[in-house]
Design a protein around this motif. Structure first.
Motif, mmCIF file in Angstrom:
data_model
loop_
_atom_site.group_PDB
_atom_site.id
_atom_site.type_symbol
_atom_site.label_atom_id
_atom_site.label_comp_id
_atom_site.label_asym_id
_atom_site.label_seq_id
_atom_site.Cartn_x
_atom_site.Cartn_y
_atom_site.Cartn_z
ATOM 1 N N ASP A 289 5.342 8.217 -9.299
ATOM 2 C CA ASP A 289 6.432 7.249 -9.173
ATOM 3 C C ASP A 289 5.951 6.012 -8.418
ATOM 4 N N GLU A 290 6.382 4.850 -8.861
ATOM 5 C CA GLU A 290 5.924 3.600 -8.238
ATOM 6 C C GLU A 290 6.305 3.509 -6.766
ATOM 7 N N ASN A 291 7.362 4.212 -6.369
ATOM 8 C CA ASN A 291 7.756 4.205 -4.957
ATOM 9 C C ASN A 291 6.740 4.942 -4.092
ATOM 10 N N VAL A 292 6.104 5.953 -4.664
ATOM 11 C CA VAL A 292 5.047 6.673 -3.949
ATOM 12 C C VAL A 292 3.859 5.749 -3.729
ATOM 13 N N ILE A 293 3.468 5.019 -4.776
ATOM 14 C CA ILE A 293 2.341 4.093 -4.672
ATOM 15 C C ILE A 293 2.660 2.975 -3.692
ATOM 16 N N ARG A 294 3.885 2.503 -3.720
ATOM 17 C CA ARG A 294 4.295 1.442 -2.784
ATOM 18 C C ARG A 294 4.195 1.936 -1.338
ATOM 19 N N TYR A 295 4.588 3.186 -1.126
ATOM 20 C CA TYR A 295 4.526 3.736 0.233
ATOM 21 C C TYR A 295 3.078 3.818 0.712
ATOM 22 N N ILE A 296 2.174 4.269 -0.160
ATOM 23 C CA ILE A 296 0.758 4.351 0.211
ATOM 24 C C ILE A 296 0.227 2.969 0.558
ATOM 25 N N ALA A 297 0.576 1.988 -0.260
ATOM 26 C CA ALA A 297 0.099 0.618 -0.035
ATOM 27 C C ALA A 297 0.615 0.040 1.271
ATOM 28 N N GLY A 298 1.747 0.544 1.739
ATOM 29 C CA GLY A 298 2.321 0.032 2.976
ATOM 30 C C GLY A 298 1.828 0.714 4.235
ATOM 31 N N ARG A 299 1.014 1.770 4.090
ATOM 32 C CA ARG A 299 0.485 2.483 5.253
ATOM 33 C C ARG A 299 -0.854 1.871 5.650
ATOM 34 N N ARG A 300 -0.845 1.056 6.685
ATOM 35 C CA ARG A 300 -2.050 0.334 7.091
ATOM 36 C C ARG A 300 -3.204 1.261 7.476
ATOM 37 N N GLU A 301 -2.873 2.441 8.045
ATOM 38 C CA GLU A 301 -3.956 3.347 8.431
ATOM 39 C C GLU A 301 -4.663 3.926 7.213
ATOM 40 N N TRP A 302 -3.970 3.964 6.068
ATOM 41 C CA TRP A 302 -4.601 4.433 4.845
ATOM 42 C C TRP A 302 -5.352 3.304 4.143
ATOM 43 N N THR A 303 -4.768 2.128 4.112
ATOM 44 C CA THR A 303 -5.409 1.027 3.384
ATOM 45 C C THR A 303 -6.602 0.442 4.133
ATOM 46 N N LYS A 304 -6.904 0.983 5.307
ATOM 47 C CA LYS A 304 -8.145 0.593 5.987
ATOM 48 C C LYS A 304 -9.358 1.180 5.261
ATOM 49 N N LEU A 305 -9.133 2.240 4.483
ATOM 50 C CA LEU A 305 -10.214 2.893 3.758
ATOM 51 C C LEU A 305 -10.507 2.133 2.459
ATOM 52 N N TYR A 306 -11.768 1.861 2.231
ATOM 53 C CA TYR A 306 -12.137 1.041 1.081
ATOM 54 C C TYR A 306 -11.726 1.701 -0.244
ATOM 55 N N GLY A 307 -11.936 2.997 -0.348
ATOM 56 C CA GLY A 307 -11.607 3.688 -1.586
ATOM 57 C C GLY A 307 -10.140 3.560 -1.946
ATOM 58 N N ILE A 308 -9.269 3.609 -0.942
ATOM 59 C CA ILE A 308 -7.835 3.483 -1.201
ATOM 60 C C ILE A 308 -7.499 2.052 -1.593
ATOM 61 N N LYS A 309 -8.138 1.072 -0.943
ATOM 62 C CA LYS A 309 -7.924 -0.332 -1.336
ATOM 63 C C LYS A 309 -8.225 -0.525 -2.819
ATOM 64 N N TYR A 310 -9.398 -0.048 -3.230
ATOM 65 C CA TYR A 310 -9.826 -0.255 -4.608
ATOM 66 C C TYR A 310 -8.922 0.491 -5.590
ATOM 67 N N SER A 311 -8.554 1.725 -5.247
ATOM 68 C CA SER A 311 -7.688 2.509 -6.128
ATOM 69 C C SER A 311 -6.329 1.847 -6.300
ATOM 70 N N LEU A 312 -5.797 1.312 -5.233
ATOM 71 C CA LEU A 312 -4.500 0.643 -5.316
ATOM 72 C C LEU A 312 -4.569 -0.616 -6.168
ATOM 73 N N CYS A 313 -5.649 -1.367 -6.026
ATOM 74 C CA CYS A 313 -5.791 -2.585 -6.823
ATOM 75 C C CYS A 313 -5.919 -2.264 -8.309
ATOM 76 N N ARG A 314 -6.455 -1.116 -8.619
ATOM 77 C CA ARG A 314 -6.627 -0.709 -10.019
ATOM 78 C C ARG A 314 -5.372 -0.065 -10.586
ATOM 79 N N ASN A 315 -4.465 0.375 -9.709
ATOM 80 C CA ASN A 315 -3.272 1.084 -10.173
ATOM 81 C C ASN A 315 -2.183 0.076 -10.561
#
Length: 365
Positions: A289-315
């Motif tokens: 669900d897009e709300n799940v992805i939005r929540y991940i993108a809003g968690r700064r402690e998670w988006t500090k990780l490069y792999g998560i940054k790249y995965s989010l940009c591709r999603n």
């Protein structure tokens, strides 16, 4: 609670004497000084926080071994200092007779009740739930009850409804909005208790809940260490699914986060047990669900990780504004891949191309 020393001047002469000279203090720490029950608890409290670690440990050991009859009377005394009550809740709160006296004491602090609620048995949780005034005054207690897998779903439903009805938000529960909304979606049934306890059981658990809400001991060979794939999640009520999403393991979250019901999926990603590895896996999943992805993108402690940054940009389900925020942190190789992708929003592709040109300088292609 801060266990500060008691004011000796306010203690009885007998207690003051027991806390006097060194030889007497050691005898008192072993429970060898004849004292009234209330004084006994006060002296053991004072010695339990003493700077002398050996003395303090002896006093705590003595406190944990006090007779049930003494505890039942002394811990129910409304004149007992809240600090003493709190320490004894930590030392003997797992004893049924002590728990009953502690919870019934009008001087017990709300923080102490919350501590007890974290590990109390189902019947004891029910006893805590009867004091609605305390629950509304200190909703942290509701949070502690919710996180205790032994608490019955019917009890949890009742205290959550109490909070919602009185416009009280329970702190410490990231999925509170989902928990509150689940009340309108479906009520729990007695069978939810057995399913939830089985689903969250760990090896060595010696209690299960039957469908009749009764706790029964089982031998170790039959402890409810049910394999994850055998837990009938689909048979749970909506509130129970959300609670399992909060308290369950990675396998159960992986099932529940794919739920077509948004509040269940959000409860799973908001669980405090979600690891960075799980977040990285979910960030790349375009089926969520897009709300799940939005929540991940809003968690700064998670988006500090490069792999998560790249995965989010591709999603493609990542909000464009969040993807735009993360793009400048990507390596040129990954920006190049994004600039050629047909599976992401055109705005993201255009921004990736723009960033590549800026990095390479004017006149480059």
């Amino acid at each position: 609670m801060d266990h500060k020393p008691l004011d000796l001047a306010k203690l009885s002469p007998a207690a003051q004497k027991a806390l006097g000279a060194a030889p007497g203090r050691m005898m008192a720490s072993r429970g060898l000084v004849p004292l009234p029950p209330g004084d006994q608890l006060a002296v053991l409290y004072q010695l339990s926080i003493d700077a002398d670690q050996a003395l303090a440990q002896t006093a705590r050991t003595t406190a944990m071994g006090l007779p049930d009859k003494l505890l039942a009377g002394a811990l129910a005394d409304g004149a007992l200092d809240p600090r003493i009550i709190d320490l004894f809740a930590q030392l003997v709160g797992d004893k049924a007779i002590a728990f009953a006296a502690l919870v019934a004491n009008p001087s017990i602090a709300d923080s102490t009740v919350a501590y007890l609620a974290e590990s109390a048995a189902a019947d004891e949780i029910d006893r805590i739930a009867t004091n609605e005034q305390r629950l509304l005054r200190s909703p942290e207690i509701i949070g502690a009850m919710y996180g205790n897998k032994l608490a019955r779903m019917s009890t949890i439903d009742r205290v959550v409804e109490l909070a919602v009805r009185n416009h009280v938000r329970v702190p410490g529960l990231a999925a509170w909005d989902e928990i509150a909304r689940a009340l309108d979606t479906g009520r729990s049934s007695p069978s939810d208790d057995a399913l939830l306890l089985a689903a969250t059981a760990e090896p060595g658990d010696d209690r299960v809940l039957t469908e009749g809400d009764a706790e029964q001991p089982v031998d170790e060979a039959h402890a409810p260490a049910v394999p994850d794939e055998d837990v009938p999640i689909d048979k749970m009520s909506m509130p129970a699914k959300i609670r399992l999403a909060t308290l369950g393991d990675a396998f159960q979250r992986n099932v529940l986060i794919r739920s077509p019901v948004k509040i269940v999926a959000l409860a799973a990603i908001k669980s405090p047990r979600v690891t960075e590895f799980e977040a990285a896996h979910y960030a790349s999943n375009q089926a969520l669900d897009e709300n799940v992805i939005r929540y991940i993108a809003g968690r700064r402690e998670w988006t500090k990780l490069y792999g998560i940054k790249y995965s989010l940009c591709r999603n493609p389900k990542t909000p464009v504004t969040e993807a735009m925020r993360l793009l400048p942190f990507l390596r040129e190789k990954d920006l190049t891949n994004l600039s050629k992708s047909k599976g992401v929003p055109s705005a993201v592709v255009a921004q990736a191309r723009k960033l590549i040109m800026q990095r390479r300088g004017p006149g480059t292609k």
